[in-house]
Scaffold this motif. Structure first.
Motif, PDB file in Angstrom:
ATOM      1  N   ILE A  56     -10.659  -1.503  -1.579  1.00 28.06           N
ATOM      2  CA  ILE A  56      -9.267  -1.942  -1.669  1.00 28.06           C
ATOM      3  C   ILE A  56      -8.572  -1.119  -2.742  1.00 28.06           C
ATOM      4  O   ILE A  56      -9.015  -1.085  -3.889  1.00 28.06           O
ATOM      5  N   ILE A  57      -7.479  -0.435  -2.351  1.00 33.76           N
ATOM      6  CA  ILE A  57      -6.778   0.448  -3.282  1.00 33.76           C
ATOM      7  C   ILE A  57      -5.405  -0.114  -3.605  1.00 33.76           C
ATOM      8  O   ILE A  57      -4.598  -0.374  -2.714  1.00 33.76           O
ATOM      9  N   LEU A  80     -11.278   1.418   4.298  1.00 35.45           N
ATOM     10  CA  LEU A  80     -10.396   1.545   3.127  1.00 35.45           C
ATOM     11  C   LEU A  80      -9.061   0.855   3.422  1.00 35.45           C
ATOM     12  O   LEU A  80      -8.476   1.056   4.490  1.00 35.45           O
ATOM     13  N   VAL A  81      -8.604   0.038   2.480  1.00 34.38           N
ATOM     14  CA  VAL A  81      -7.353  -0.702   2.662  1.00 34.38           C
ATOM     15  C   VAL A  81      -6.372  -0.326   1.566  1.00 34.38           C
ATOM     16  O   VAL A  81      -6.721  -0.325   0.385  1.00 34.38           O
ATOM     17  N   VAL A 142      -5.921  10.629   1.638  1.00 33.04           N
ATOM     18  CA  VAL A 142      -7.135  10.411   2.429  1.00 33.04           C
ATOM     19  C   VAL A 142      -6.775   9.523   3.617  1.00 33.04           C
ATOM     20  O   VAL A 142      -5.679   8.970   3.674  1.00 33.04           O
ATOM     21  N   LYS A 143      -7.709   9.366   4.558  1.00 30.71           N
ATOM     22  CA  LYS A 143      -7.452   8.477   5.686  1.00 30.71           C
ATOM     23  C   LYS A 143      -7.595   7.025   5.206  1.00 30.71           C
ATOM     24  O   LYS A 143      -8.566   6.675   4.544  1.00 30.71           O
ATOM     25  N   VAL A 144      -6.601   6.215   5.532  1.00 26.88           N
ATOM     26  CA  VAL A 144      -6.639   4.794   5.177  1.00 26.88           C
ATOM     27  C   VAL A 144      -6.670   3.983   6.464  1.00 26.88           C
ATOM     28  O   VAL A 144      -5.967   4.302   7.424  1.00 26.88           O
ATOM     29  N   ASP A 145      -7.521   2.950   6.505  1.00 25.58           N
ATOM     30  CA  ASP A 145      -7.717   2.214   7.753  1.00 25.58           C
ATOM     31  C   ASP A 145      -6.731   1.061   7.952  1.00 25.58           C
ATOM     32  O   ASP A 145      -6.280   0.801   9.046  1.00 25.58           O
ATOM     33  N   TYR A 146      -6.429   0.337   6.859  1.00 21.59           N
ATOM     34  CA  TYR A 146      -5.524  -0.809   6.994  1.00 21.59           C
ATOM     35  C   TYR A 146      -4.490  -0.798   5.866  1.00 21.59           C
ATOM     36  O   TYR A 146      -4.730  -0.239   4.797  1.00 21.59           O
ATOM     37  N   PHE A 147      -3.350  -1.436   6.153  1.00 19.36           N
ATOM     38  CA  PHE A 147      -2.276  -1.513   5.169  1.00 19.36           C
ATOM     39  C   PHE A 147      -1.840  -2.961   5.003  1.00 19.36           C
ATOM     40  O   PHE A 147      -1.604  -3.656   5.995  1.00 19.36           O
ATOM     41  N   LEU A 148      -1.737  -3.397   3.768  1.00 23.55           N
ATOM     42  CA  LEU A 148      -1.251  -4.749   3.493  1.00 23.55           C
ATOM     43  C   LEU A 148      -0.027  -4.639   2.589  1.00 23.55           C
ATOM     44  O   LEU A 148      -0.162  -4.451   1.383  1.00 23.55           O
ATOM     45  N   PRO A 149       1.183  -4.742   3.161  1.00 20.23           N
ATOM     46  CA  PRO A 149       2.384  -4.551   2.353  1.00 20.23           C
ATOM     47  C   PRO A 149       2.695  -5.758   1.466  1.00 20.23           C
ATOM     48  O   PRO A 149       2.152  -6.848   1.657  1.00 20.23           O
ATOM     49  N   GLY A 150       3.594  -5.531   0.524  1.00 14.66           N
ATOM     50  CA  GLY A 150       4.045  -6.599  -0.368  1.00 14.66           C
ATOM     51  C   GLY A 150       4.104  -6.087  -1.790  1.00 14.66           C
ATOM     52  O   GLY A 150       3.432  -5.124  -2.141  1.00 14.66           O
TER      53      GLY A 150
END
Lengths: 181, 232
Positions: A56-57, A80-81, A142-150
């Motif tokens: 988690i980044i 990676l998120v 880098v390639k990121v698999d998921y995105f969680l905005p906010g």
């Protein structure tokens, strides 16, 4: 079966997203049962000690150290998120993107108030990471698999995403979970 | 009165109405962004793109004609709309966490409705200025999406435009007539801020008045009022 392993990092962020992870309240007890934490500021493990399932980044990339950490996460994490606006689009640090780096450094170190006004320098030690020309979203490095905005993402979206990924089920995101502020 | 179908649903269409107006009257939501009630549509954002007989057209400018077969929610159309929204996000500097309009912003609300988690295009981070020279309003060019709602709606009593498009292509921006904008009343400044779908026109000295949770799009997606028509 061993528990899924999670690692987290805060790059060019304010640690608000990590605070929001802690904001899952008493569910954190369940989280400890569900997963094991590896490299993370939460347990203060500094280096990867085993392969990680979920990285988690928080925060974007504003200097060479951020890029290095992000690349090591990509290398060591299966999924990676990007967590929060800064990781997704640069966020507030990216407000410097229209200003040349030289001007930013001069404003911060030469033209600002100081307790030692005769001694103003722009820090330039080889130990210090080099500041990038602008702040980059993580998925442009880098390639990121998921995105969680906010800003920060709500505890509920973090919990839903964490449990869905750990349990291997599709995310069920409600309208009030997706917010950009 | 003529008849068209939208996604197979037969819709009554009064003569002279656009596809977007017919859809709304029949309880079907077609997303719009540059369109605004009471203003002449210009079709500049293309978010309302629909497919009629295999051809793409802007639902806000195209007049509904007897027998039209309109596709509105085909997956590829929805993805095209989503990509238009993503392009709008990357071509400006849309820092939602710092924006006074967050929660009341139509661009943001459409991104929520379409569940845009991150744009597929690279961020451009264009260098644009903030113009705070007018007494009542701030022009935040970083957020402008060139919808021209302000150009079309804000005029003096004798019909002169206060907001005017300047330059062409990527250099295009919305400028103001310096003398007319200095005479802007509070009422018109408020109207200008409301008519702006994003946070590009802001009233000075006020902001963040409505708490998070009570703003326009905090609880319900944009277009809900039209969606709810259907179930009624």
């Amino acid at each position: 079966m061993s528990k899924p392993v999670i690692a987290t990092a805060s790059l060019a962020g304010c640690f608000g997203c990590h605070m929001s992870i802690l904001d899952i309240d008493e569910r954190i007890l369940k989280l400890i049962e569900l997963v094991e934490f590896n490299k993370s500021p939460i347990d203060d493990i500094k280096t990867f000690t085993k392969p990680v399932d979920l990285g988690i980044i928080e925060g974007g990339c504003c200097n060479s150290e951020n890029v290095e950490v992000l690349r090591s996460f990509r290398k060591n994490c299966r999924i990676l998120v990007s967590l929060g606006e800064c990781a997704i689009m640069g966020g507030l640090p990216a407000m410097r993107n229209g200003i040349p780096v030289k001007e930013c450094l001069e404003e911060a170190y030469l033209n600002s108030l100081s307790v030692a006004p005769e001694d103003k320098i722009i820090p330039n030690d080889e130990e210090l990471p080099i500041v990038l020309d602008k702040v980059y979203p993580c998925h442009e490095v880098v390639k990121v698999d998921y995105f969680l905005p906010g800003c920060p993402p709500s505890a509920d979206i973090i919990w839903e995403a964490l449990t869905a990924i750990v349990e291997g089920r599709p995310l069920n995101l409600t309208y009030d979970m997706i917010k950009f502020d | 009165m003529s008849e068209i179908t939208i996604d197979g649903k037969v819709c009554k269409a009064r003569a002279g109405l656009t596809i977007a107006e017919v859809a709304k009257a029949n309880g079907i939501y077609i997303p719009t962004l540059c369109n605004y009630r009471g203003l002449k549509p210009v079709g500049s954002c293309r978010v309302c793109t629909v497919r009629v007989g295999g051809r793409y057209m802007a639902a806000c400018t195209q007049i509904a004609v007897e027998g039209m077969v309109v596709e509105n929610t085909a997956p590829d159309l929805e993805d095209m709309r989503r990509s238009i929204l993503e392009m709008l996000f990357v071509e400006g500097n849309h820092m939602c966490p710092t924006c006074e309009k967050s929660g009341n912003c139509e661009l943001q609300a459409l991104a929520y409705r379409y569940q845009i988690m991150a744009p597929r295009f690279p961020f451009q981070f264009p260098v644009r200025q903030v113009d705070a020279s007018a007494p009542k309003i701030v022009l935040e060019h970083n957020r402008c999406i060139q919808c021209q709602r302000c150009v079309r709606s804000i005029q003096t009593e004798d019909g002169r435009r206060i907001f005017v498009p300047q330059n062409r292509s990527r250099r295009r921006k919305i400028g103001v007539d310096p003398r007319l904008v200095s005479e802007l009343t509070d009422e018109m400044a408020l109207k200008a801020m409301d008519v702006c779908p994003v946070g590009s026109i802001l009233r000075k000295e006020v902001g963040f008045a409505v708490p998070i949770g009570q703003r326009k799009f905090d609880k319900k997606p944009i277009g809900t009022e039209i969606d709810e028509e259907i179930t009624r």
